[in-house]
Design an enzyme around this catalytic site. Sequence first.
Site, PDB file in Angstrom:
ATOM      1  N   ARG A 109       0.888  -1.451  -0.012  1.00  0.00           N
ATOM      2  CA  ARG A 109       0.090   0.167  -0.105  1.00  0.00           C
ATOM      3  C   ARG A 109       0.872   1.229   0.015  1.00  0.00           C
ATOM      4  O   ARG A 109       0.561   2.315  -0.643  1.00  0.00           O
ATOM      5  CB  ARG A 109      -0.860   0.003   1.301  1.00  0.00           C
ATOM      6  N   LYS A 162     -20.745 -18.168  -0.125  1.00  0.00           N
ATOM      7  CA  LYS A 162     -22.162 -17.799  -0.133  1.00  0.00           C
ATOM      8  C   LYS A 162     -22.740 -17.028  -1.298  1.00  0.00           C
ATOM      9  O   LYS A 162     -22.080 -16.100  -1.804  1.00  0.00           O
ATOM     10  CB  LYS A 162     -22.492 -17.286   1.174  1.00  0.00           C
ATOM     11  N   GLY A 192     -10.707  -9.655  -2.395  1.00  0.00           N
ATOM     12  CA  GLY A 192      -9.808  -9.992  -1.387  1.00  0.00           C
ATOM     13  C   GLY A 192      -9.437 -11.699  -1.732  1.00  0.00           C
ATOM     14  O   GLY A 192      -8.223 -11.717  -2.136  1.00  0.00           O
ATOM     15  N   GLY A 213     -13.390  -4.157   0.161  1.00  0.00           N
ATOM     16  CA  GLY A 213     -14.719  -3.865   0.372  1.00  0.00           C
ATOM     17  C   GLY A 213     -15.114  -2.498  -0.540  1.00  0.00           C
ATOM     18  O   GLY A 213     -16.311  -2.553  -1.309  1.00  0.00           O
TER      19      GLY A 213
END
Length: 416
Positions: free
Chosen positions: A35, A217, A374, A397
Amino acid sequence: MKSIDTYKFEGKKAIIRVDFNVPLDENFVVTDATRIKMAIPTIKKVLAEGGSAILMSHLGRPKGVTAKFSLKHIIYKIEELLGAKIKFADDCQTADKQAQELKPGEVLLLENLRFYAEEEGKPRLAEDATETEKAAAKVAVKTNQKEFVKKLASYADCYINDAFGTAHRAHASTALIADYFPADKMFGYIMLNEIKAVDNVMRNSEKPFTAIVGGSKVSTKITIIENLLDKVDNLILGGGMTFTFIAAEGGKIGSSICETEMFDVAKTIVKKAKEKGVKIFLAEDSVVADKFAPDANTKIVDSDKIEDGWQGLDIGPKAIAQFADVIANSKTVLWNGPAGVFEMEAFSAGSKAIAKAIADATTNNGAFSLIGGGDSVACINQFGYADKVCYISTGGGAMLECLEGKVLPGIAAIQK
Ligand code: AMP
């Protein structure tokens, strides 16, 4: 809105929201500096043009001033990667003098923004706080937030947002501060690259467009899938969610992961896809195991004929061949979520094959490929194809919300 490439930074102070939320070990050594490394071009651009840079970031999730989460631990790494010494303000709210004295070519790093509750605008309350106390604290933090933002803005002449990882949050430093720089706000290079990559798949995709959505999921990916149905030609579904789709149609899935409450949703997705002319691909066969463990007994069976006591943990060879073929013929490929339990060697072949197919489509078919989210990012790195795809997103996210079709507050604040 100004562009970082044409803005005249000479003699100007730029306050830059970076994402320096890097992992540290117990000796405060930065264990992954990606980062920081990625933010260097933006910082260097400002300095090279004769400007100075004030860097602000969060680190971890402190609940107030906490030595462990001080950004002073990462100064050595920034200096190493920037190739220059930097200054440090040990309180982001009292850096007036240091900001004022900053000379062209110099860099000042502000202490962790999240030492203040005002950064996120959420009150920090004792667990036993009453409802009245909660309501009062909420009002107080919002009121104080205005002063907090104003102070940060007062240090600089222009604002750059280069923190894609927090662009989905409407925090003081990621969104609210932009209002103080109506004509002097802009994206840094990380943000520009992420926005361009998302545009390439969500708005300007070359056809055929194939999205591979995996993971455990359906429930966590439903908004992404629904949004993609309006854009893709092919939708490959992999990972644990496969079995909810198969069970919803009456297939036998043994003890594979399954969300029975999502049966109707799965059926609706299949129906909508048909109406829109989107081809949905589900794994024809699966690698099944007699337990969720690396040393489980395994075999390959049709995905809708799994016996009791067995669970599907990866896609099988027929599915791999079919998916690879679809990907090979695509001009735009988006990958979010693994095809199986890739963390265990025995169930990693499917995700590895998808990573390879995407790399091949990029090289051989000139496809634009975006790896967003991710676990797919972990896969592409783990399997060694990182430099063979077009773009790997830096924001988990934030990228998920882009794929869901949401407008991120950090982007909107600059564009409005
Ligand atoms: P997500 O966070 O929803 O993207 O899911 C990623 C996780 O899904 C990874 O940790 C995988 O190990 C897991 N996963 C993928 N395929 C399966 C499967 N067939 N059964 C259980 N877990 C799976």
